[in-house]
Design a protein around this motif. Structure first.
Motif, PDB file in Angstrom:
ATOM      1  N   GLN A  25       0.881  -1.162   0.000  1.00 13.98           N
ATOM      2  CA  GLN A  25       0.000   0.000   0.000  1.00 13.98           C
ATOM      3  C   GLN A  25       0.919   1.214   0.000  1.00 13.98           C
ATOM      4  O   GLN A  25       1.448   1.588   1.033  1.00 13.98           O
ATOM      5  CB  GLN A  25      -0.865   0.029   1.271  1.00 13.98           C
ATOM      6  N   LYS A  26       1.114   1.778  -1.141  1.00 13.21           N
ATOM      7  CA  LYS A  26       1.988   2.949  -1.282  1.00 13.21           C
ATOM      8  C   LYS A  26       3.351   2.645  -0.647  1.00 13.21           C
ATOM      9  O   LYS A  26       4.089   1.802  -1.146  1.00 13.21           O
ATOM     10  CB  LYS A  26       1.331   4.181  -0.657  1.00 13.21           C
ATOM     11  N   ARG A  27       3.708   3.287   0.428  1.00 12.31           N
ATOM     12  CA  ARG A  27       5.032   3.083   1.038  1.00 12.31           C
ATOM     13  C   ARG A  27       5.052   1.914   2.027  1.00 12.31           C
ATOM     14  O   ARG A  27       6.090   1.602   2.596  1.00 12.31           O
ATOM     15  CB  ARG A  27       5.460   4.365   1.754  1.00 12.31           C
ATOM     16  N   LEU A  28       3.916   1.250   2.225  1.00 11.99           N
ATOM     17  CA  LEU A  28       3.840   0.165   3.192  1.00 11.99           C
ATOM     18  C   LEU A  28       3.865  -1.181   2.489  1.00 11.99           C
ATOM     19  O   LEU A  28       3.147  -1.386   1.507  1.00 11.99           O
ATOM     20  CB  LEU A  28       2.543   0.273   4.017  1.00 11.99           C
ATOM     21  N   THR A  29       4.691  -2.095   2.995  1.00 16.13           N
ATOM     22  CA  THR A  29       4.762  -3.453   2.467  1.00 16.13           C
ATOM     23  C   THR A  29       4.519  -4.428   3.600  1.00 16.13           C
ATOM     24  O   THR A  29       5.185  -4.366   4.639  1.00 16.13           O
ATOM     25  CB  THR A  29       6.128  -3.732   1.831  1.00 16.13           C
ATOM     26  N   PHE A  30       3.565  -5.322   3.388  1.00 12.95           N
ATOM     27  CA  PHE A  30       3.195  -6.311   4.392  1.00 12.95           C
ATOM     28  C   PHE A  30       3.555  -7.696   3.877  1.00 12.95           C
ATOM     29  O   PHE A  30       3.319  -8.006   2.716  1.00 12.95           O
ATOM     30  CB  PHE A  30       1.685  -6.263   4.664  1.00 12.95           C
ATOM     31  N   GLN A  31       4.091  -8.522   4.793  1.00 15.01           N
ATOM     32  CA  GLN A  31       4.436  -9.897   4.416  1.00 15.01           C
ATOM     33  C   GLN A  31       3.877 -10.868   5.437  1.00 15.01           C
ATOM     34  O   GLN A  31       3.870 -10.583   6.637  1.00 15.01           O
ATOM     35  CB  GLN A  31       5.954 -10.060   4.354  1.00 15.01           C
ATOM     36  N   PHE A  32       3.461 -12.030   4.949  1.00 13.23           N
ATOM     37  CA  PHE A  32       3.018 -13.117   5.811  1.00 13.23           C
ATOM     38  C   PHE A  32       4.024 -14.240   5.636  1.00 13.23           C
ATOM     39  O   PHE A  32       4.325 -14.624   4.508  1.00 13.23           O
ATOM     40  CB  PHE A  32       1.626 -13.573   5.394  1.00 13.23           C
ATOM     41  N   GLY A  33       4.537 -14.781   6.710  1.00 10.10           N
ATOM     42  CA  GLY A  33       5.568 -15.802   6.633  1.00 10.10           C
ATOM     43  C   GLY A  33       5.085 -17.086   5.996  1.00 10.10           C
ATOM     44  O   GLY A  33       3.880 -17.376   5.982  1.00 10.10           O
ATOM     45  N   GLU A  34       6.034 -17.850   5.483  1.00  7.06           N
ATOM     46  CA  GLU A  34       5.695 -19.101   4.811  1.00  7.06           C
ATOM     47  C   GLU A  34       5.006 -20.076   5.754  1.00  7.06           C
ATOM     48  O   GLU A  34       4.101 -20.816   5.361  1.00  7.06           O
ATOM     49  CB  GLU A  34       6.967 -19.748   4.245  1.00  7.06           C
ATOM     50  N   ALA A  35       5.422 -20.088   7.003  1.00 10.49           N
ATOM     51  CA  ALA A  35       4.826 -20.997   7.996  1.00 10.49           C
ATOM     52  C   ALA A  35       3.602 -20.382   8.668  1.00 10.49           C
ATOM     53  O   ALA A  35       2.993 -21.006   9.542  1.00 10.49           O
ATOM     54  CB  ALA A  35       5.864 -21.366   9.053  1.00 10.49           C
ATOM     55  N   LYS A  36       3.238 -19.176   8.270  1.00 10.99           N
ATOM     56  CA  LYS A  36       2.088 -18.454   8.838  1.00 10.99           C
ATOM     57  C   LYS A  36       2.197 -18.312  10.361  1.00 10.99           C
ATOM     58  O   LYS A  36       1.202 -18.400  11.082  1.00 10.99           O
ATOM     59  CB  LYS A  36       0.767 -19.131   8.445  1.00 10.99           C
ATOM     60  N   LYS A  37       3.405 -18.097  10.838  1.00  9.96           N
ATOM     61  CA  LYS A  37       3.601 -17.834  12.260  1.00  9.96           C
ATOM     62  C   LYS A  37       4.221 -16.454  12.483  1.00  9.96           C
ATOM     63  O   LYS A  37       4.415 -16.035  13.625  1.00  9.96           O
ATOM     64  CB  LYS A  37       4.492 -18.897  12.901  1.00  9.96           C
ATOM     65  N   ASN A  38       4.534 -15.761  11.389  1.00 12.18           N
ATOM     66  CA  ASN A  38       5.091 -14.431  11.546  1.00 12.18           C
ATOM     67  C   ASN A  38       4.693 -13.551  10.382  1.00 12.18           C
ATOM     68  O   ASN A  38       4.283 -14.032   9.313  1.00 12.18           O
ATOM     69  CB  ASN A  38       6.612 -14.479  11.687  1.00 12.18           C
ATOM     70  N   SER A  39       4.824 -12.258  10.622  1.00 14.24           N
ATOM     71  CA  SER A  39       4.455 -11.275   9.614  1.00 14.24           C
ATOM     72  C   SER A  39       5.308 -10.037   9.843  1.00 14.24           C
ATOM     73  O   SER A  39       5.889  -9.860  10.924  1.00 14.24           O
ATOM     74  CB  SER A  39       2.967 -10.928   9.744  1.00 14.24           C
ATOM     75  N   SER A  40       5.395  -9.208   8.829  1.00 13.94           N
ATOM     76  CA  SER A  40       6.151  -7.970   8.983  1.00 13.94           C
ATOM     77  C   SER A  40       5.456  -6.838   8.249  1.00 13.94           C
ATOM     78  O   SER A  40       4.711  -7.058   7.288  1.00 13.94           O
ATOM     79  CB  SER A  40       7.584  -8.132   8.474  1.00 13.94           C
ATOM     80  N   LEU A  41       5.727  -5.642   8.730  1.00 14.77           N
ATOM     81  CA  LEU A  41       5.258  -4.417   8.079  1.00 14.77           C
ATOM     82  C   LEU A  41       6.478  -3.531   7.879  1.00 14.77           C
ATOM     83  O   LEU A  41       7.199  -3.240   8.837  1.00 14.77           O
ATOM     84  CB  LEU A  41       4.224  -3.717   8.974  1.00 14.77           C
ATOM     85  N   HIS A  42       6.718  -3.149   6.653  1.00 14.82           N
ATOM     86  CA  HIS A  42       7.862  -2.297   6.320  1.00 14.82           C
ATOM     87  C   HIS A  42       7.345  -0.990   5.744  1.00 14.82           C
ATOM     88  O   HIS A  42       6.489  -0.998   4.855  1.00 14.82           O
ATOM     89  CB  HIS A  42       8.755  -3.016   5.308  1.00 14.82           C
ATOM     90  N   ILE A  43       7.857   0.117   6.263  1.00 14.16           N
ATOM     91  CA  ILE A  43       7.513   1.433   5.728  1.00 14.16           C
ATOM     92  C   ILE A  43       8.770   2.026   5.092  1.00 14.16           C
ATOM     93  O   ILE A  43       9.818   2.150   5.756  1.00 14.16           O
ATOM     94  CB  ILE A  43       6.969   2.382   6.808  1.00 14.16           C
ATOM     95  N   THR A  44       8.668   2.397   3.852  1.00 11.27           N
ATOM     96  CA  THR A  44       9.775   3.015   3.131  1.00 11.27           C
ATOM     97  C   THR A  44       9.687   4.535   3.278  1.00 11.27           C
ATOM     98  O   THR A  44       8.603   5.100   3.165  1.00 11.27           O
ATOM     99  CB  THR A  44       9.713   2.642   1.643  1.00 11.27           C
ATOM    100  N   ALA A  45      10.818   5.144   3.530  1.00 13.00           N
ATOM    101  CA  ALA A  45      10.896   6.617   3.588  1.00 13.00           C
ATOM    102  C   ALA A  45       9.811   7.194   4.487  1.00 13.00           C
ATOM    103  O   ALA A  45       8.867   7.843   4.019  1.00 13.00           O
ATOM    104  CB  ALA A  45      10.822   7.210   2.183  1.00 13.00           C
ATOM    105  N   THR A  46       9.951   6.947   5.788  1.00  6.58           N
ATOM    106  CA  THR A  46       8.927   7.369   6.745  1.00  6.58           C
ATOM    107  C   THR A  46       8.651   8.867   6.674  1.00  6.58           C
ATOM    108  O   THR A  46       9.528   9.679   6.312  1.00  6.58           O
ATOM    109  CB  THR A  46       9.356   7.026   8.175  1.00  6.58           C
ATOM    110  N   GLN A  47       7.420   9.189   7.022  1.00  6.80           N
ATOM    111  CA  GLN A  47       6.990  10.584   7.109  1.00  6.80           C
ATOM    112  C   GLN A  47       6.427  10.813   8.507  1.00  6.80           C
ATOM    113  O   GLN A  47       6.086   9.853   9.212  1.00  6.80           O
ATOM    114  CB  GLN A  47       5.924  10.878   6.053  1.00  6.80           C
ATOM    115  N   THR A  48       6.296  12.073   8.894  1.00  7.38           N
ATOM    116  CA  THR A  48       5.789  12.361  10.247  1.00  7.38           C
ATOM    117  C   THR A  48       4.358  11.847  10.430  1.00  7.38           C
ATOM    118  O   THR A  48       3.921  11.567  11.530  1.00  7.38           O
ATOM    119  CB  THR A  48       5.852  13.858  10.553  1.00  7.38           C
ATOM    120  N   THR A  49       3.645  11.692   9.336  1.00 10.94           N
ATOM    121  CA  THR A  49       2.274  11.165   9.413  1.00 10.94           C
ATOM    122  C   THR A  49       2.236   9.675   9.739  1.00 10.94           C
ATOM    123  O   THR A  49       1.171   9.121  10.011  1.00 10.94           O
ATOM    124  CB  THR A  49       1.532  11.389   8.088  1.00 10.94           C
ATOM    125  N   ASP A  50       3.401   9.004   9.703  1.00 16.95           N
ATOM    126  CA  ASP A  50       3.455   7.575  10.029  1.00 16.95           C
ATOM    127  C   ASP A  50       3.520   7.327  11.535  1.00 16.95           C
ATOM    128  O   ASP A  50       3.446   6.181  11.978  1.00 16.95           O
ATOM    129  CB  ASP A  50       4.675   6.923   9.375  1.00 16.95           C
TER     130      ASP A  50
END
Lengths: 113, 107
Positions: free
Chosen positions: B58-83
């Motif tokens: 979603q725009k600057r946000l990238t979400f991942q679900f792990g292969e084993a479905k036991k973990n996930s991550s959220l990555h924000i590229t080039a953070t802004q103060t609105t984050d």
């Protein structure tokens, strides 16, 4: 479309008293969930109702109870209040029979003195 | 019982830097959702992940679900103060929220 509403927004109670909080979901939403948020414990799940039935329950003592009415509005009750019950109580509504995207209300801030 | 932990607990970044929060469950998840809560506000839905290995952007946000479905991550590229806010993951089966990661962005 109106959002999720919660009443009252703020409440001060004394230890030993009981309290009832109310939540009106978004029109058409049939699932309502309740959460307790505190700085120390984070966001903790209390219970979830769907079509007037409790479908899911968190790990809270029996002093915490809830119900859902036929119009999907929900109430939660806390009896014999303790100081540790001071928290922000959030309710969230979701559209269908599986909990998907949840829309949260503004919460009720309960202070127990 | 099931535990859903997030790391880090806090993250302070300079505006423009990247940010990642990790969500780890002690049990396998069916689906996972991510929410953002601004200071003084209520959680707002960001996304739901369903499939093993799923990646959504979603725009600057990238979400991942792990292969084993036991973990996930959220990555924000080039953070802004609105984050600025606290990011939570949630197990949609048991409605358990992760411990949250509070993000502070300095201009």
């Amino acid at each position: 479309k109106a959002g999720v509403t919660q009443t009252p927004r703020y409440l001060i109670k004394t230890r030993g008293q009981q309290v009832t909080l109310s939540c009106s979901p978004i029109s058409g939403h049939r699932s309502v969930s309740w959460y307790q948020q505190t700085p120390g414990q984070g966001l903790q799940f209390l219970f979830e109702y769907f079509s007037e039935t409790q479908r899911n329950k968190g790990n809270f003592p029996g002093r915490f109870s809830g119900r859902q009415f036929s119009n999907s509005r929900s109430e939660m009750n806390v009896s014999t209040l303790e100081l540790g019950d001071s928290a922000l109580y959030l309710c969230a509504s979701s559209l269908g029979d599986r909990v998907n995207e949840q829309y949260f209300g503004p919460g009720t801030r309960l202070t127990v003195t | 019982g099931q535990q859903v932990m997030q790391i880090p607990q806090y993250q302070h970044v300079q505006e423009g830097e990247d940010f990642t929060t990790y969500c780890n469950s002690s049990t396998t998840l069916s689906n996972i959702q991510w929410y953002k809560q601004r200071p003084g506000g209520h959680p707002v839905f960001l996304i739901q992940l369903v499939k093993s290995g799923e990646v959504k952007k979603q725009k600057r946000l990238t979400f991942q679900f792990g292969e084993a479905k036991k973990n996930s991550s959220l990555h924000i590229t080039a953070t802004q103060t609105t984050d600025v806010g606290t990011y939570f993951c949630q197990d949609t089966d048991k409605l358990i929220f992760g411990t949250g990661t509070r993000l502070q962005v300095f201009p």
